[in-house]
Design a protein around this motif. Structure first.
Motif, PDB file in Angstrom:
ATOM      1  N   ASP A  27       0.833  -1.207   0.000  1.00 28.08           N
ATOM      2  CA  ASP A  27       0.000   0.000   0.000  1.00 28.08           C
ATOM      3  C   ASP A  27       0.867   1.257   0.000  1.00 28.08           C
ATOM      4  O   ASP A  27       0.594   2.223   0.713  1.00 28.08           O
ATOM      5  N   CYS A  28       1.919   1.221  -0.801  1.00 28.21           N
ATOM      6  CA  CYS A  28       2.866   2.348  -0.892  1.00 28.21           C
ATOM      7  C   CYS A  28       2.457   3.236  -2.066  1.00 28.21           C
ATOM      8  O   CYS A  28       2.339   2.760  -3.197  1.00 28.21           O
ATOM      9  N   PRO A  29       2.238   4.526  -1.848  1.00 25.61           N
ATOM     10  CA  PRO A  29       1.670   5.369  -2.898  1.00 25.61           C
ATOM     11  C   PRO A  29       2.650   5.839  -3.957  1.00 25.61           C
ATOM     12  O   PRO A  29       2.224   6.322  -4.998  1.00 25.61           O
ATOM     13  N   ARG A  30       3.964   5.683  -3.707  1.00 25.65           N
ATOM     14  CA  ARG A  30       4.930   6.277  -4.650  1.00 25.65           C
ATOM     15  C   ARG A  30       6.209   5.452  -4.685  1.00 25.65           C
ATOM     16  O   ARG A  30       6.596   4.840  -3.678  1.00 25.65           O
ATOM     17  N   VAL A  31       6.848   5.446  -5.848  1.00 27.68           N
ATOM     18  CA  VAL A  31       8.137   4.782  -6.036  1.00 27.68           C
ATOM     19  C   VAL A  31       9.076   5.738  -6.766  1.00 27.68           C
ATOM     20  O   VAL A  31       8.644   6.586  -7.548  1.00 27.68           O
TER      21      VAL A  31
ATOM     22  N   PHE B  16       6.703   5.602 -19.758  1.00 31.04           N
ATOM     23  CA  PHE B  16       6.200   4.236 -19.566  1.00 31.04           C
ATOM     24  C   PHE B  16       5.903   3.976 -18.091  1.00 31.04           C
ATOM     25  O   PHE B  16       4.826   3.465 -17.730  1.00 31.04           O
ATOM     26  N   ALA B  17       6.849   4.327 -17.203  1.00 27.40           N
ATOM     27  CA  ALA B  17       6.682   4.059 -15.777  1.00 27.40           C
ATOM     28  C   ALA B  17       5.473   4.790 -15.210  1.00 27.40           C
ATOM     29  O   ALA B  17       4.683   4.220 -14.436  1.00 27.40           O
ATOM     30  N   ALA B  18       5.317   6.046 -15.577  1.00 27.34           N
ATOM     31  CA  ALA B  18       4.194   6.829 -15.054  1.00 27.34           C
ATOM     32  C   ALA B  18       2.863   6.253 -15.518  1.00 27.34           C
ATOM     33  O   ALA B  18       1.900   6.177 -14.738  1.00 27.34           O
ATOM     34  N   ARG B  19       2.795   5.845 -16.755  1.00 29.86           N
ATOM     35  CA  ARG B  19       1.536   5.296 -17.266  1.00 29.86           C
ATOM     36  C   ARG B  19       1.210   3.958 -16.622  1.00 29.86           C
ATOM     37  O   ARG B  19       0.034   3.688 -16.307  1.00 29.86           O
ATOM     38  N   GLU B  20       2.221   3.127 -16.401  1.00 29.79           N
ATOM     39  CA  GLU B  20       1.982   1.867 -15.704  1.00 29.79           C
ATOM     40  C   GLU B  20       1.555   2.113 -14.262  1.00 29.79           C
ATOM     41  O   GLU B  20       0.641   1.454 -13.747  1.00 29.79           O
ATOM     42  N   ALA B  21       2.207   3.064 -13.610  1.00 26.56           N
ATOM     43  CA  ALA B  21       1.860   3.380 -12.222  1.00 26.56           C
ATOM     44  C   ALA B  21       0.450   3.948 -12.119  1.00 26.56           C
ATOM     45  O   ALA B  21      -0.267   3.673 -11.150  1.00 26.56           O
ATOM     46  N   ALA B  22       0.058   4.729 -13.094  1.00 26.98           N
ATOM     47  CA  ALA B  22      -1.277   5.325 -13.059  1.00 26.98           C
ATOM     48  C   ALA B  22      -2.370   4.253 -13.099  1.00 26.98           C
ATOM     49  O   ALA B  22      -3.456   4.442 -12.523  1.00 26.98           O
ATOM     50  N   ARG B  23      -2.077   3.132 -13.747  1.00 29.26           N
ATOM     51  CA  ARG B  23      -3.066   2.054 -13.817  1.00 29.26           C
ATOM     52  C   ARG B  23      -3.413   1.514 -12.432  1.00 29.26           C
ATOM     53  O   ARG B  23      -4.507   0.976 -12.220  1.00 29.26           O
TER      54      ARG B  23
ATOM     55  N   GLY C 288      -2.883   3.437  -9.549  1.00 35.64           N
ATOM     56  CA  GLY C 288      -3.044   4.541  -8.623  1.00 35.64           C
ATOM     57  C   GLY C 288      -1.792   4.937  -7.863  1.00 35.64           C
ATOM     58  O   GLY C 288      -1.877   5.359  -6.704  1.00 35.64           O
ATOM     59  N   ARG C 289      -0.620   4.833  -8.491  1.00 33.08           N
ATOM     60  CA  ARG C 289       0.640   5.178  -7.832  1.00 33.08           C
ATOM     61  C   ARG C 289       1.317   6.339  -8.553  1.00 33.08           C
ATOM     62  O   ARG C 289       1.033   6.630  -9.712  1.00 33.08           O
ATOM     63  N   GLU C 290       2.239   6.964  -7.838  1.00 36.07           N
ATOM     64  CA  GLU C 290       3.072   8.010  -8.415  1.00 36.07           C
ATOM     65  C   GLU C 290       4.489   7.494  -8.617  1.00 36.07           C
ATOM     66  O   GLU C 290       4.964   6.618  -7.885  1.00 36.07           O
ATOM     67  N   VAL C 291       5.164   8.068  -9.615  1.00 32.28           N
ATOM     68  CA  VAL C 291       6.589   7.829  -9.842  1.00 32.28           C
ATOM     69  C   VAL C 291       7.319   9.135  -9.556  1.00 32.28           C
ATOM     70  O   VAL C 291       6.871  10.209  -9.957  1.00 32.28           O
ATOM     71  N   LEU C 292       8.431   9.025  -8.850  1.00 32.72           N
ATOM     72  CA  LEU C 292       9.217  10.199  -8.501  1.00 32.72           C
ATOM     73  C   LEU C 292      10.577  10.165  -9.174  1.00 32.72           C
ATOM     74  O   LEU C 292      11.138   9.095  -9.430  1.00 32.72           O
ATOM     75  N   ILE C 293      11.109  11.355  -9.457  1.00 30.00           N
ATOM     76  CA  ILE C 293      12.501  11.497  -9.867  1.00 30.00           C
ATOM     77  C   ILE C 293      13.190  12.429  -8.884  1.00 30.00           C
ATOM     78  O   ILE C 293      12.573  13.343  -8.341  1.00 30.00           O
ATOM     79  N   GLU C 294      14.494  12.199  -8.672  1.00 30.91           N
ATOM     80  CA  GLU C 294      15.218  12.945  -7.641  1.00 30.91           C
ATOM     81  C   GLU C 294      16.573  13.399  -8.162  1.00 30.91           C
ATOM     82  O   GLU C 294      17.408  12.563  -8.526  1.00 30.91           O
TER      83      GLU C 294
ATOM     84  N   LEU D  13       3.867  11.803 -12.489  1.00 32.15           N
ATOM     85  CA  LEU D  13       5.326  11.872 -12.376  1.00 32.15           C
ATOM     86  C   LEU D  13       5.652  13.130 -11.586  1.00 32.15           C
ATOM     87  O   LEU D  13       5.310  14.246 -11.994  1.00 32.15           O
ATOM     88  N   ARG D  14       6.314  12.963 -10.440  1.00 34.98           N
ATOM     89  CA  ARG D  14       6.494  14.054  -9.496  1.00 34.98           C
ATOM     90  C   ARG D  14       7.954  14.170  -9.071  1.00 34.98           C
ATOM     91  O   ARG D  14       8.785  13.324  -9.388  1.00 34.98           O
ATOM     92  N   LEU D  15       8.223  15.211  -8.331  1.00 32.11           N
ATOM     93  CA  LEU D  15       9.573  15.517  -7.884  1.00 32.11           C
ATOM     94  C   LEU D  15       9.800  15.019  -6.462  1.00 32.11           C
ATOM     95  O   LEU D  15       9.010  15.302  -5.565  1.00 32.11           O
TER      96      LEU D  15
END
Length: 265
Positions: free
Chosen positions: A98-102, A131-138, A140-146, A176-178
């Protein structure tokens, strides 16, 4: 309200990894993050979270061969299939925990990379993140870049705030977030409050550490009370990851966080 998450890759290392969940909970933390979950099954980690009444708030995608020095796959030309597999694996864990972001680590440029090589990494980064953001959206997750500073991680492809913002715009996916690490930003860019203000709408997670030694946030050149005050004024409702190396044992260094419910003894 400031919500602090313990980074279990750096904090409570006096304990075996699975025992760090209990230690973090007993110290007053209500959320945890760490680099990678993949040495343990999702069921094992879920049990540790539930037993300690903790929320999993962040972890990284598989980074390639970490022991051999690799630091992510997202910008590496020729490794696209491996990156896509890493997205699938990370999202499997994210759903189970149940982790909302990777976090998708960008990876390293080859030593002495010329401009065409940099452009190839940039193009790969954009396509992989889309690709990652679209897969995560399926799911309900966010992808982050740092952006990570190149003193701690020489050659890391993504190192400046402006570069990260340009990548977010180029990818154009709302989930896709920061991942805004104030420690890295201070080393590479400085002007922390202005960066927070200008990029606030794109921030999905915040991390902290003292600068320059990466010890407790009440040590060093950054005045974190002012940054916490500004984050609250901006309306930040997310977690703040404590990704620092304790100067001694973890608990004795937690006095800085007592105002936020942490216990130093």
């Amino acid at each position: 309200m400031i919500r602090l998450a313990a980074n279990l890759s750096m904090l409570f290392t006096e304990h075996d990894f699975l025992d760090r969940f209990t230690a973090a909970s007993e110290a007053g933390f209500r959320g945890v993050e760490y680099l990678f979950p993949y040495d343990h099954s999702p069921d094992t980690l879920r049990d540790a979270l539930q037993a300690s009444h903790l929320q999993q708030v962040l972890f990284n995608l598989p980074p390639g061969d970490w022991e051999a020095g690799e630091r992510g796959l997202a910008s590496l030309p020729g490794r696209e299939a491996e990156f896509r597999d890493s997205v699938v694996e990370a999202l499997r864990y994210a759903e189970a925990l149940d982790c909302p972001r990777v976090h998708a680590m960008a990876g390293l440029l080859p030593e002495g990379a010329d401009e065409p090589t940099r452009q190839a990494h940039h193009a790969t980064f954009i396509e992989n993140l889309r690709f990652a953001a679209r897969e995560a959206a399926r799911v309900g997750r966010e992808v982050l870049i740092e952006p990570i500073n190149t003193c701690d991680m020489p050659g890391f492809f993504l190192s400046r705030q402006a570069q990260a913002m340009a990548v977010l715009e180029a990818v154009g996916e709302s989930n896709l977030r920061l991942q805004f690490d104030l420690y890295h930003c201070q080393i590479m860019d400085g002007d922390l409050i202005r960066h927070l203000e200008h990029q606030f709408g794109d921030i999905g997670h915040v991390q902290i550490a003292g600068v320059p030694e990466r010890h407790e946030p009440d040590r060093g050149e950054v005045h974190y009370p002012a940054l916490f005050e500004r984050l609250e004024a901006l309306g930040y409702a997310g977690w703040i990851g404590c990704e620092y190396r304790p100067a001694a044992d973890t608990r004795s260094g937690l006095a800085w966080g007592e105002a936020f419910g942490l216990m130093s003894h």
